[in-house]
Motif scaffolding. Structure first.
Motif, mmCIF file in Angstrom:
data_model
loop_
_atom_site.group_PDB
_atom_site.id
_atom_site.type_symbol
_atom_site.label_atom_id
_atom_site.label_comp_id
_atom_site.label_asym_id
_atom_site.label_seq_id
_atom_site.Cartn_x
_atom_site.Cartn_y
_atom_site.Cartn_z
ATOM 1 N N UNK A 115 38.888 -35.486 31.491
ATOM 2 C CA UNK A 115 39.878 -34.445 31.767
ATOM 3 C C UNK A 115 40.914 -34.450 30.659
ATOM 4 N N UNK B 214 31.108 -25.305 23.952
ATOM 5 C CA UNK B 214 31.643 -26.557 24.491
ATOM 6 C C UNK B 214 33.020 -26.237 25.087
ATOM 7 N N UNK B 215 33.670 -27.208 25.744
ATOM 8 C CA UNK B 215 35.005 -26.906 26.284
ATOM 9 C C UNK B 215 35.973 -26.334 25.242
ATOM 10 N N UNK C 298 26.481 -31.265 34.328
ATOM 11 C CA UNK C 298 27.252 -31.434 33.094
ATOM 12 C C UNK C 298 28.680 -31.882 33.374
ATOM 13 N N UNK C 299 29.220 -31.533 34.516
ATOM 14 C CA UNK C 299 30.577 -31.997 34.824
ATOM 15 C C UNK C 299 30.555 -33.141 35.836
ATOM 16 N N UNK C 300 29.369 -33.647 36.139
ATOM 17 C CA UNK C 300 29.252 -34.796 37.031
ATOM 18 C C UNK C 300 28.487 -35.899 36.326
ATOM 19 N N UNK D 105 33.722 -32.621 29.185
ATOM 20 C CA UNK D 105 32.359 -32.999 29.566
ATOM 21 C C UNK D 105 32.316 -34.420 30.104
ATOM 22 N N UNK E 258 42.418 -29.903 32.401
ATOM 23 C CA UNK E 258 41.223 -29.085 32.178
ATOM 24 C C UNK E 258 39.996 -29.977 32.097
ATOM 25 N N UNK E 259 38.886 -29.428 32.598
ATOM 26 C CA UNK E 259 37.659 -30.198 32.660
ATOM 27 C C UNK E 259 36.957 -30.198 31.303
ATOM 28 N N UNK F 232 38.101 -38.846 34.895
ATOM 29 C CA UNK F 232 38.308 -38.599 36.318
ATOM 30 C C UNK F 232 38.033 -39.903 37.070
ATOM 31 N N UNK G 271 26.814 -28.976 42.280
ATOM 32 C CA UNK G 271 28.238 -28.646 42.206
ATOM 33 C C UNK G 271 28.775 -27.859 43.409
ATOM 34 N N UNK H 77 32.878 -35.958 32.893
ATOM 35 C CA UNK H 77 33.925 -36.520 33.735
ATOM 36 C C UNK H 77 35.274 -36.711 33.048
#
Lengths: 320, 258
Positions: B165, A94-95, A249-251, B161, B158-159, A188, A233, B163
């Protein structure tokens, strides 16, 4: 496998599903299991993990761990490793996991493999499998030395569902403040292009070759089907379409009745965003593209010839 | 300010990849290479910081002779000088070995900021950036989509999950690994490419870095690379383009969507 340490993760106050997947994987490999829970005021989550199969649960609980930071997390993991001497350390990819795991490996001078989707016992050895080249190939790896560290792809294993009585023990941590300062988590900017309720999504990838082709080639099919347009992406990264079109996954995570992937090879980060669609049609000239693995229907053709043909047929089917 | 940008030369994204005969990597003798896409965003960000003030941008890569092409491209885009590290012992090393070689250069260069891509497009490991940060005792943050310089500190987004940040403040020196899409990457101009030929490009061996082959002995080995096993997979529609389109339309009708 003698001894495995898993690093738990808490999200929105609860243990992540990915953590119970690590429990399942560690139990599949056999041997003793130790878990590490990191956070601030998370003894309840540690108790839950102990009851849900986490074995002996070490609890690193401190106000300085209220938000993820690599210094604090790495310190806790390294202390758990030195206290428990595990042969294998499992961390979710994960991040937080991909941020801290390599740092820990470098500090311990240990071998590490990331984004692993399977680990198998092979005699006294472990074989780790992960994707390479954005999913085009798989690779099988071995690690020498101890501990062996792996980050595990969320969703690759089913979560452990059993219950066992474990115990919770506090873990002493370093009191030094982290060097980085957490400021905030924010969303975002959401655009006006919400794909979550679309019945049909037609997404374009790098195969469309240039931004003009989204209007010239993809849009007629989108319009004929009464669909919404999405993108992969690389298309968004290149600035061909705004971020709000990105599926992955990031959208946006989408599950339309029909998902049409045009010129999209199928990198894992895209698949995560659309694999729950009811029906997937993939159009790509490369028969080996990973997208065909998860698609229901595949068309191996040059999209510039096929998509206009399909748009015309859809249009006439609707007219007649 | 000195910015060290680590770049890797990887197979071109349009290269047709085949598994090598010993099944431990791909056939890479006759394919085209390019700078890893993630790294181009890191390089662009460094050049933007340079454009906005005083900065020296140093490119660092580990790779065989062919990687000189990637370094020339980076110099053509506006970097000031480049360092290429290679040694036969690095051919079989793992990410930690690569990070140790990068760290040896970073310690000698003492940059104020290290920028890397989040991962390499070939292996997708995303290992060396946090390793390099640890080995050089720098704070780091991965998957950065925005950074601003603020009185000697860096505020990075930093990104996460879905959307989300995370906004983090780091003191310099530090290391940021960059996610794709952060900026619009420039092309090397003809003038830039001409100037690049005169810019310094050093090559170094492990011994030059004070390292021995045993320091970079791998703990991780890729034993076998193979095509993913075919699952059920998609039903591939066969026939002429016209027939295929007709069958696809029939399928969409069956789904009740036409």
């Amino acid at each position: 496998m003698a001894r495995t340490l898993i690093v738990a993760e808490i999200q929105n106050g609860a243990l992540r599903e990915a953590t119970l997947e690590l429990v399942a994987l560690a139990r599949k490999l056999g041997g003793e299991l130790v878990s590490l829970v990191i956070g601030s005021e998370v003894s309840g989550q540690a108790e839950t993990l102990a009851k849900q199969g986490g074995g002996k649960v070490l609890l690193a609980d401190s106000p300085k761990l209220a938000n993820y930071n690599s210094d604090g997390w790495a310190d806790a993991i390294q202390r758990a490793v030195s206290a428990e001497a595990p042969d294998l350390v499992l961390i979710s990819n994960t991040p937080s996991g991909w941020d801290v795991a390599p740092k820990v490996a470098a500090a311990l001078d240990a071998g590490i493999i990331t984004d692993v989707f399977d680990i198998e016992n092979e005699g006294d050895e472990l074989a780790f499998t992960r994707r390479l080249f954005n999913g085009k190939f798989n690779g099988r790896f071995r690690i020498t030395g101890s501990p062996r560290i792996a980050t595990i792809q969320p969703g690759a294993t089913a979560a452990y569902e059993g219950s066992d009585g474990g115990s919770v023990e506090p873990l002493e941590i370093d009191s030094a403040p982290p060097r980085s300062e957490f400021l905030e988590i924010r969303m975002a900017e959401a655009g006006g292009h919400d794909l979550s309720k679309a019945e049909i999504i037609v997404s374009g990838g790098r195969g469309l070759a240039k931004p003009e082709n989204f209007d010239a080639v993809l849009k007629p099919l989108v319009d004929a089907l009464g669909a919404q347009m999405g993108a992969s992406r690389p298309v968004v990264d290149a600035g061909w379409l705004p971020h709000e079109y990105q599926v992955g996954s990031s959208g946006q995570l989408v599950q339309p009745k029909l998902y049409v992937a045009v010129g999209i090879s199928g990198a894992i980060q895209h698949l995560v965003g659309m694999k729950s669609s009811n029906y997937i049609l993939a159009i790509n000239k490369d028969p080996d593209a990973p997208i065909f693995e998860i698609a229901d229907l595949g068309v191996v053709q040059d999209l510039f010839e096929f998509v206009p043909k399909l748009a015309a047929k859809v249009k006439s089917a609707k007219g007649g | 300010m000195k910015i060290l940008v680590c770049v890797k030369q990887v197979p071109h994204k349009d290269a047709r990849l085949e598994i090598s005969s010993d099944e431990t990597w791909i056939q890479d003798e006759s394919i085209k290479f390019e700078i890893n896409a993630y790294d181009t965003y890191a390089l662009e960000e460094a050049l933007r910081i340079k454009d906005a003030g005083e900065a020296e941008v140093v490119i660092l890569s580990i790779g065989p002779d062919r990687a000189i092409q990637a370094l020339r491209t980076a110099l053509g885009m506006g970097a000031d000088r480049a360092i290429l590290v290679w040694d036969d012992a690095l051919a079989g090393t793992d990410s930690l070995g690569i990070a140790k070689a990068l760290a040896a250069v970073a310690k000698a260069e003492q940059p104020d900021l290290i920028l890397t891509g989040l991962m390499a497009d070939d292996t997708n490991y995303s290992l060396t950036p946090p390793m390099l940060a640890e080995l050089t005792q720098l704070p780091h943050v991965t998957a950065v989509v925005k950074e601003t310089q603020q009185n000697g500190d860096i505020v990075a987004e930093r990104e996460l999950e879905g959307g989300a940040l995370e906004v983090v403040k780091l003191p310099r020196p530090c290391l940021l690994s960059i996610q794709t899409g952060m900026n619009d990457v420039r092309y090397a101009s003809l003038k830039g490419i001409m100037q690049a030929k005169k810019k310094p490009l050093e090559t170094k061996s492990l011994a030059d870095l004070g390292l021995q082959a045993s320091d970079v002995a791998p703990k991780v080995t890729l034993e076998k690379i193979f095509l993913p096993p075919r699952g059920k997979g998609a039903e591939i529609v066969e026939g002429s383009i016209d027939e295929i389109a007709t069958q696809v339309v029939t399928k969409i009708k069956e789904l009740g969507l036409l």
